[in-house]
Design a protein around this motif. Structure first.
Motif, PDB file in Angstrom:
ATOM      1  N   SER A 483       0.855  -1.184   0.000  1.00 17.03           N
ATOM      2  CA  SER A 483       0.000   0.000   0.000  1.00 17.03           C
ATOM      3  C   SER A 483       0.888   1.230   0.000  1.00 17.03           C
ATOM      4  O   SER A 483       1.852   1.310   0.761  1.00 17.03           O
ATOM      5  CB  SER A 483      -0.896   0.002   1.240  1.00 17.03           C
ATOM      6  N   THR A 484       0.573   2.160  -0.846  1.00 18.26           N
ATOM      7  CA  THR A 484       1.362   3.394  -0.906  1.00 18.26           C
ATOM      8  C   THR A 484       1.183   4.235   0.346  1.00 18.26           C
ATOM      9  O   THR A 484       1.987   5.125   0.628  1.00 18.26           O
ATOM     10  CB  THR A 484       0.968   4.231  -2.134  1.00 18.26           C
ATOM     11  N   VAL A 485       0.154   3.926   1.120  1.00 12.20           N
ATOM     12  CA  VAL A 485      -0.149   4.725   2.316  1.00 12.20           C
ATOM     13  C   VAL A 485       0.254   3.996   3.597  1.00 12.20           C
ATOM     14  O   VAL A 485       0.883   4.569   4.486  1.00 12.20           O
ATOM     15  CB  VAL A 485      -1.655   5.090   2.364  1.00 12.20           C
ATOM     16  N   HIS A 486      -0.088   2.707   3.690  1.00 11.28           N
ATOM     17  CA  HIS A 486      -0.007   2.031   4.977  1.00 11.28           C
ATOM     18  C   HIS A 486       1.162   1.052   5.141  1.00 11.28           C
ATOM     19  O   HIS A 486       1.443   0.634   6.264  1.00 11.28           O
ATOM     20  CB  HIS A 486      -1.313   1.275   5.247  1.00 11.28           C
ATOM     21  N   SER A 487       1.833   0.636   4.073  1.00  9.83           N
ATOM     22  CA  SER A 487       2.854  -0.414   4.200  1.00  9.83           C
ATOM     23  C   SER A 487       4.125   0.098   4.863  1.00  9.83           C
ATOM     24  O   SER A 487       4.621   1.187   4.545  1.00  9.83           O
ATOM     25  CB  SER A 487       3.210  -0.988   2.820  1.00  9.83           C
ATOM     26  N   VAL A 488       4.666  -0.727   5.783  1.00  9.95           N
ATOM     27  CA  VAL A 488       5.986  -0.492   6.373  1.00  9.95           C
ATOM     28  C   VAL A 488       6.748  -1.812   6.316  1.00  9.95           C
ATOM     29  O   VAL A 488       6.169  -2.874   6.066  1.00  9.95           O
ATOM     30  CB  VAL A 488       5.879   0.020   7.827  1.00  9.95           C
ATOM     31  N   GLY A 489       8.064  -1.747   6.575  1.00 10.20           N
ATOM     32  CA  GLY A 489       8.899  -2.945   6.422  1.00 10.20           C
ATOM     33  C   GLY A 489       8.451  -4.109   7.273  1.00 10.20           C
ATOM     34  O   GLY A 489       8.472  -5.266   6.846  1.00 10.20           O
ATOM     35  N   GLY A 490       8.032  -3.826   8.492  1.00  8.15           N
ATOM     36  CA  GLY A 490       7.607  -4.898   9.381  1.00  8.15           C
ATOM     37  C   GLY A 490       6.401  -5.655   8.860  1.00  8.15           C
ATOM     38  O   GLY A 490       6.214  -6.844   9.182  1.00  8.15           O
ATOM     39  N   ASP A 491       5.571  -4.997   8.071  1.00  4.89           N
ATOM     40  CA  ASP A 491       4.405  -5.678   7.488  1.00  4.89           C
ATOM     41  C   ASP A 491       4.853  -6.809   6.563  1.00  4.89           C
ATOM     42  O   ASP A 491       4.259  -7.888   6.556  1.00  4.89           O
ATOM     43  CB  ASP A 491       3.554  -4.692   6.698  1.00  4.89           C
ATOM     44  N   PHE A 492       5.896  -6.561   5.795  1.00  2.96           N
ATOM     45  CA  PHE A 492       6.361  -7.586   4.865  1.00  2.96           C
ATOM     46  C   PHE A 492       7.081  -8.719   5.599  1.00  2.96           C
ATOM     47  O   PHE A 492       7.059  -9.869   5.136  1.00  2.96           O
ATOM     48  CB  PHE A 492       7.258  -6.970   3.790  1.00  2.96           C
ATOM     49  N   ARG A 493       7.669  -8.416   6.729  1.00  2.00           N
ATOM     50  CA  ARG A 493       8.247  -9.500   7.532  1.00  2.00           C
ATOM     51  C   ARG A 493       7.135 -10.448   7.981  1.00  2.00           C
ATOM     52  O   ARG A 493       7.248 -11.670   7.855  1.00  2.00           O
ATOM     53  CB  ARG A 493       8.970  -8.933   8.755  1.00  2.00           C
ATOM     54  N   GLU A 494       6.057  -9.889   8.510  1.00  2.30           N
ATOM     55  CA  GLU A 494       4.941 -10.715   8.978  1.00  2.30           C
ATOM     56  C   GLU A 494       4.315 -11.508   7.832  1.00  2.30           C
ATOM     57  O   GLU A 494       4.037 -12.703   7.955  1.00  2.30           O
ATOM     58  CB  GLU A 494       3.884  -9.835   9.644  1.00  2.30           C
ATOM     59  N   ALA A 495       4.087 -10.855   6.711  1.00  2.00           N
ATOM     60  CA  ALA A 495       3.455 -11.532   5.570  1.00  2.00           C
ATOM     61  C   ALA A 495       4.364 -12.619   4.999  1.00  2.00           C
ATOM     62  O   ALA A 495       3.895 -13.693   4.601  1.00  2.00           O
ATOM     63  CB  ALA A 495       3.103 -10.506   4.499  1.00  2.00           C
ATOM     64  N   THR A 496       5.663 -12.357   4.975  1.00  2.00           N
ATOM     65  CA  THR A 496       6.620 -13.322   4.420  1.00  2.00           C
ATOM     66  C   THR A 496       6.672 -14.592   5.264  1.00  2.00           C
ATOM     67  O   THR A 496       6.602 -15.706   4.749  1.00  2.00           O
ATOM     68  CB  THR A 496       8.012 -12.685   4.324  1.00  2.00           C
ATOM     69  N   TRP A 497       6.826 -14.420   6.579  1.00  2.00           N
ATOM     70  CA  TRP A 497       6.905 -15.576   7.458  1.00  2.00           C
ATOM     71  C   TRP A 497       5.617 -16.402   7.402  1.00  2.00           C
ATOM     72  O   TRP A 497       5.649 -17.634   7.418  1.00  2.00           O
ATOM     73  CB  TRP A 497       7.176 -15.128   8.887  1.00  2.00           C
ATOM     74  N   ARG A 498       4.479 -15.712   7.315  1.00  2.00           N
ATOM     75  CA  ARG A 498       3.202 -16.421   7.242  1.00  2.00           C
ATOM     76  C   ARG A 498       3.066 -17.160   5.911  1.00  2.00           C
ATOM     77  O   ARG A 498       2.472 -18.242   5.852  1.00  2.00           O
ATOM     78  CB  ARG A 498       2.056 -15.429   7.425  1.00  2.00           C
ATOM     79  N   ALA A 499       3.624 -16.596   4.839  1.00  2.00           N
ATOM     80  CA  ALA A 499       3.540 -17.253   3.527  1.00  2.00           C
ATOM     81  C   ALA A 499       4.301 -18.576   3.529  1.00  2.00           C
ATOM     82  O   ALA A 499       3.838 -19.570   2.951  1.00  2.00           O
ATOM     83  CB  ALA A 499       4.089 -16.328   2.443  1.00  2.00           C
TER      84      ALA A 499
END
Length: 645
Positions: A483-499
């Protein structure tokens, strides 16, 4: 003067350190001939080595013979310290493999041979103990050629190469054989190249203890080796970490190009405060280390064996991995003090894995074998004044996958957003976890892709069968959304590990996850009268073996078996053979678990309850985040899910 770096390697008790001492004495580097059993060997300066009469740590010596300047790296011979041996291989120009004339090629000898092949190290062979009763030169050569390579050729001729040996050498390369048959000439440079290409392995014969055959070996190294091509720009490879008597951290390196000067910046904000060259236990400070030289750098805190400095890339991951797991019994010691000491020892030996469980306040160590455990206990006592013991050992299992799958992770609590799609694929045995990207930056920006890759390398991923570390899997980023508004680096850490976990759960549902266990490669020698018992025992332990070999009055069985079944078998062999049998084992990698169902049932691991490794995702609706179970994530994902690729 030609300079090369050579390692001396061998099965324990083959006489490796004795040969090294003989080479040092022959060249005048030492004035007296040290003995391992006397505790005065030049290359075994550590107190633990003197006590046990074995090499535990790799050591450096420097010698000169004719126009050859030789840096010698002695290595441990016991299988429990094989990781120390593997560490030095990437910095060697050549290896000297020592084989006992009476014992021949042992199981661990073959393991060393595979490692030398893996790291492409040209090898000279010295058949030691030729003075012993029963030593048979022709029989040893035949065994070397049958078990190691047809290119193992005697090189201890007086001056000119005999015709039959010249033809054997030429036979190792079709093009060279054609030239030889046409011209009848085998140039010296051609032989040097064949040796360097690991097609020919010069063999020498003698006794390190009796100082026979040592000078022909030295002359062979001077004549048949080729100096390494060195780069003009600075580069070096780290091969060992240790600490001196003052507690200073030592980074051992081989400089492969350029020059390393004192006070030079080696890593960001880390300078080479001091440079040393060691010769046995004695250190000399030097102003610089030049291309080709081996030395020690002080002042570096973030180095590790296998690391490349300057223009040099890191080495491949070590092949040898620990197979046993032990809990540390603190016995009244402060847990944080013990953990700090173990972390320092882990820094020196990366294959000593130390884990800390905050929940149960428990330290565990992962090691290669029981002798290493004894040495570890002694190091804690002598270096850190810590008296600890260890609990009963357990097996280190791993998990892998047998089919590819697309794993999906989504993390979208209020004012956060990330979705990651990973392709999980089976990879080659022993490859560990590899990471790749196959996603356009038009789909997911480079900065977010970097966050995904960083997250994949930031933790040890666990399987979903028993929660064991994941291995032999390739993880590829194939899609994602920010998201151009809400995404931060920690969000991708959480999504990656869950994937990762979501993909593993999908595979487990279709029985496409697999439990792995370590297996031994073993060599069992027993009297002929006991061979039937031995064969029955191995089959009962789910092992396999080749046709028994007759060795004098004994039978030798070679094969593989699960570590979990065979780790206590040496004691049983000693009992039923009345002390005459011998079992040699070395971990031969991971294979499918022979009793997977029983292990999984015993562990009772519930992946959904492992909150630190959840497979579920978080979505957002009506201004609030809500959880979505792993099996529903592909349907809820914002990017179209593709179950087959």
């Amino acid at each position: 003067m030609k300079h090369i770096v050579a390692g001396v390697l061998a099965h324990v008790d083959a006489g490796k350190t004795t040969l090294s001492e003989a080479m040092l004495y022959q060249t005048g580097t030492v004035k007296t001939l040290g003995r391992v059993d006397n505790g005065d060997a030049f290359l075994d300066p550590d107190d633990l080595e003197k006590q046990r009469g074995i090499t535990i740590f790799s050591h450096q010596a420097n010698l000169t013979y004719q126009d050859l300047s030789l840096t010698l790296l002695d290595s441990p011979g016991h299988v429990d310290f094989a990781a120390q041996t593997e560490q030095i291989l990437p910095v060697l120009d050549y290896a000297i493999l020592v084989v006992s004339a009476t014992d021949g090629v042992q199981g661990y000898t073959q393991t060393i041979w595979r490692l030398l092949d893996r790291y492409h190290v040209p090898t000279f062979i010295f058949v030691n103990k030729m003075d012993a009763i029963g030593a048979d030169r022709e029989a040893v050569v035949a065994q070397l050629q049958a078990t190691l390579s047809a290119g193992c050729v005697p090189f201890d001729w007086a001056s000119e190469i005999p015709d039959d040996l010249a033809e054997t050498i030429a036979l190792q390369d079709e093009t060279i054989l054609g030239d030889y048959l046409e011209n009848g000439v085998l140039p010296e440079a051609t032989i040097q190249t064949l040796i360097q290409q690991r097609k020919v392995f010069p063999c020498y014969f003698g006794s390190g203890l009796k100082m026979t055959g040592v000078e022909p070996l030295l002359a062979g190294l001077a004549r048949w080796t080729i100096a390494a091509e060195l780069e003009p720009d600075f580069g070096a490879r780290v091969f060992k970490i240790s600490h001196d008597e003052k507690g200073e951290r030592l980074t051992w390196v081989r400089v492969t190009g350029g020059t390393l000067q004192t006070k030079a910046m080696v890593l960001p904000e880390q300078k080479a405060n001091q440079l040393r060259v060691y010769n046995g236990g004695k250190a000399t400070m030097v102003p610089a280390l030049r291309a080709g030289e081996v030395g020690v750098v002080l002042g570096l805190t973030d180095t590790y064996p296998g690391q490349g400095l300057g223009i040099v890339k890191d080495s491949q991951s070590p092949l040898l991995q620990p197979a046993l797991n032990y809990a540390v019994n603190l016995d009244g010691q402060d847990v944080h003090v013990v953990l700090a000491a173990l972390r320092q020892l882990e820094d020196e030996d990366p294959q000593l894995h130390v884990t800390w469980s905050e929940q149960v306040q428990e330290i565990r160590v992962q090691i290669m074998g029981p002798i290493q455990l004894e040495v570890l206990q002694e190091q804690l006592r002598t270096r850190f004044e810590l008296a600890v013991t260890f609990g009963e050992g357990s097996i280190l299992y791993r998990e892998t996958i047998t089919q590819p799958i697309e794993g999906v992770g989504h993390f979208e609590p209020l004012r956060h957003y990330a979705e990651v799609h990973l392709l999980l694929e089976p990879a080659a045995p022993g490859s560990g976890v590899t990471i790749a990207t196959d996603c356009s930056v038009d789909v997911l920006g480079a900065n977010w892709q970097h966050q995904v890759v960083t997250s994949l390398t930031a933790k040890e991923h666990l399987g979903v069968l028993i929660g064991a570390p994941l291995t032999d899997v390739k993880l590829t980023l194939i899609n994602g959304r920010a998201s151009t508004v809400h995404s931060v680096g920690g969000d991708f850490r959480e999504a990656t590990w869950r994937a990762v976990r979501q993909g593993l759960m999908m595979l487990a549902q279709t029985d496409n996850t697999q439990l792995l266990e370590p297996w031994y490669q073993f060599q069992l020698t027993v009297p002929q009268a006991n061979v039937g018992r031995a064969m029955n025992d191995i089959q009962r332990m789910s092992g396999t073996f080749a046709t028994p070999l007759t060795v004098g009055t004994n039978a030798r069985l070679e094969g593989t078996a699960p570590v979990s079944e065979m780790q206590e078998y040496a004691r049983i062999v000693q009992t039923y053979t009345h002390g005459t049998g011998q079992l040699e084992c070395i971990v031969d990698g991971y294979r499918p678990c022979h009793n997977a169902a029983a292990v999984i049932a015993e562990q009772q691991y519930q992946p959904k309850r492992d909150l630190d490794n959840t497979p579920d995702s978080v979505f957002c609706a009506h201004g609030a985040g809500y959880p979505v179970d792993w099996d529903q994530v592909p349907h809820a994902a914002h990017i179209t899910y593709q179950p087959t690729r």
